[in-house]
Design an enzyme around this catalytic site. Structure first.
Site, PDB file in Angstrom:
ATOM      1  N   ASP A   1       0.865  -1.169   0.000  1.00 19.99           N
ATOM      2  CA  ASP A   1       0.000   0.000   0.000  1.00 19.99           C
ATOM      3  C   ASP A   1       0.903   1.220   0.000  1.00 19.99           C
ATOM      4  OD1 ASP A   1      -1.666   2.122   0.535  1.00 19.99           O
ATOM      5  OD2 ASP A   1      -2.700   1.176   2.217  1.00 19.99           O
TER       6      ASP A   1
ATOM      7  N   SER B   1       0.873  13.047 -17.674  1.00 21.54           N
ATOM      8  CA  SER B   1      -0.014  13.214 -18.820  1.00 21.54           C
ATOM      9  C   SER B   1      -0.166  14.689 -19.151  1.00 21.54           C
ATOM     10  CB  SER B   1      -1.392  12.605 -18.541  1.00 21.54           C
ATOM     11  OG  SER B   1      -2.204  13.502 -17.807  1.00 21.54           O
TER      12      SER B   1
ATOM     13  N   TYR C   1      -6.569  15.973 -10.119  1.00 19.44           N
ATOM     14  CA  TYR C   1      -5.807  15.212 -11.118  1.00 19.44           C
ATOM     15  C   TYR C   1      -4.722  16.091 -11.741  1.00 19.44           C
ATOM     16  CZ  TYR C   1      -4.860  12.394 -15.311  1.00 19.44           C
ATOM     17  OH  TYR C   1      -4.238  11.668 -16.304  1.00 19.44           O
TER      18      TYR C   1
ATOM     19  N   LYS D   1      -0.513  15.597 -11.644  1.00 21.82           N
ATOM     20  CA  LYS D   1       0.349  15.455 -12.819  1.00 21.82           C
ATOM     21  C   LYS D   1       1.377  16.581 -12.896  1.00 21.82           C
ATOM     22  CE  LYS D   1      -1.670  11.714 -14.052  1.00 21.82           C
ATOM     23  NZ  LYS D   1      -1.012  10.447 -13.654  1.00 21.82           N
TER      24      LYS D   1
ATOM     25  N   THR E   1      -6.372   0.400 -21.628  1.00 25.00           N
ATOM     26  CA  THR E   1      -6.409  -0.238 -20.313  1.00 25.00           C
ATOM     27  C   THR E   1      -7.836  -0.685 -20.015  1.00 25.00           C
ATOM     28  OG1 THR E   1      -6.916   1.787 -19.082  1.00 25.00           O
ATOM     29  CG2 THR E   1      -4.577   1.310 -19.494  1.00 25.00           C
TER      30      THR E   1
END
Length: 299
Positions: A84, A167, A179, A183, A214
């Site tokens: 983890d 990304s 998000y 990144k 994916t």
């Protein structure tokens, strides 16, 4: 949970590799003959609680042992490690194991990321659950912790590459501010870590991957076909990213590449790497450009 690998094989660690990008990247290193350590929390499909669910609520396949087996089948040696990455003690034990087994680490790919089930919903951040901020814990902070351990091993041996799977969301609006911050943070990690690593033989890079084939992206195509159908027609296989990272580390100008945020499809063309024989498009014109290296340094 697996063997120690062939003598003399390069050693890679891919975090968060039960499924998705990490699983494919691990397979890609297997294709190149690496000994690959893969981490994750899934022992059976769907066992990692909310992390292992698709956008439609379906249980996603994939476990760390399955990934390790695929690495071995691809030509490398897979080693599955339950870890983890939100638990620093477990991460420390992971690196202690690699040091015991091999005494070295050649490649770290920071891929472990918390994916919230509302990530691709078209709504403002305050209308999503606060739990979406978890990507800044497992995704950003966890990458720093893994890189800290890797750097201590790699600097001592005088070689290695620390890579971040990033990304275009580091520049453009993509999936919301949590998000995007994650990144952008990964890109900055590569930039600043490279400054500290200069002259040690160790480099750091961030790689902007294009749309990937994916489990989640295939579900996303079904959930939002108007948004994802076109992207997936030219989507990258995640194994492609492993081949790119390997080529960067072997490049004669690897030190000049260190600290850069690189668009995978573009650096692949420069280094002569293809995705199963195909060149993949760059989305620079549509989604933006990485920030250039900044030579200024303040202590």
């Amino acid at each position: 949970m697996a063997g120690d690998g062939a003598a003399g094989a390069r050693v890679a660690l891919v975090t968060g590799a039960s499924r998705g990008a990490g699983r494919g990247i691990a397979r890609g290193f297997g294709e190149l003959g690496y000994t690959v350590y893969v981490t994750g929390r899934s022992t059976v499909s769907g066992s990692a609680k909310g992390w292992a669910k698709g956008w439609d609520g379906s249980v996603l396949p994939g476990t760390v042992q399955e990934t390790a087996d695929e690495v071995t089948a691809a030509g490398g040696t897979g080693n599955a490690v339950l870890c983890d990455h939100g638990d620093d003690a477990q991460v420390a034990s992971l690196f202690e194991r690699i040091a015991r087994d091999h005494g070295r680490l050649d490649v770290l790919v920071n891929n472990a990321t918390f994916i919230h089930h509302q990530l691709i919903e078209k709504r403002p951040f305050w209308e999503k659950e606060l739990a979406a901020v978890g990507i800044l814990d497992v995704g950003l902070r966890s990458a720093y912790v893994a890189s800290w351990h890797a750097a201590r091993m790699m600097v001592a041996q005088g070689s290695g590459i620390i890579a971040f799977g990033s990304s275009f969301g580091g520049s453009c609006y993509m999936h919301g501010p949590a998000y995007g911050a994650q990144k952008a943070g990964l890109d900055k990690f590569a930039h600043d870590m490279a400054h500290d690593l200069h002259g040690t033989g160790v480099i750091a890079v961030s790689v902007w991957m294009g749309p990937l084939v994916t489990e989640r992206s295939l579900i996303a195509r079904q959930t939002n076909p108007e948004q994802y159908e076109g992207f997936l027609e030219t989507a990258e296989n995640p194994e492609f990213t492993a081949h790119i990272i390997d080529a960067i580390d072997r490049a004669p100008d690897r030190e000049a590449l260190s600290g850069q945020t690189l668009i995978g499809a573009e650096i692949a063309r420069t280094l002569g790497v293809t995705d199963r024989g195909h060149e993949r498009p760059s989305y620079r014109a549509m989604l933006g450009s990485p920030r250039p290296k900044n030579p200024a340094a303040v202590y």
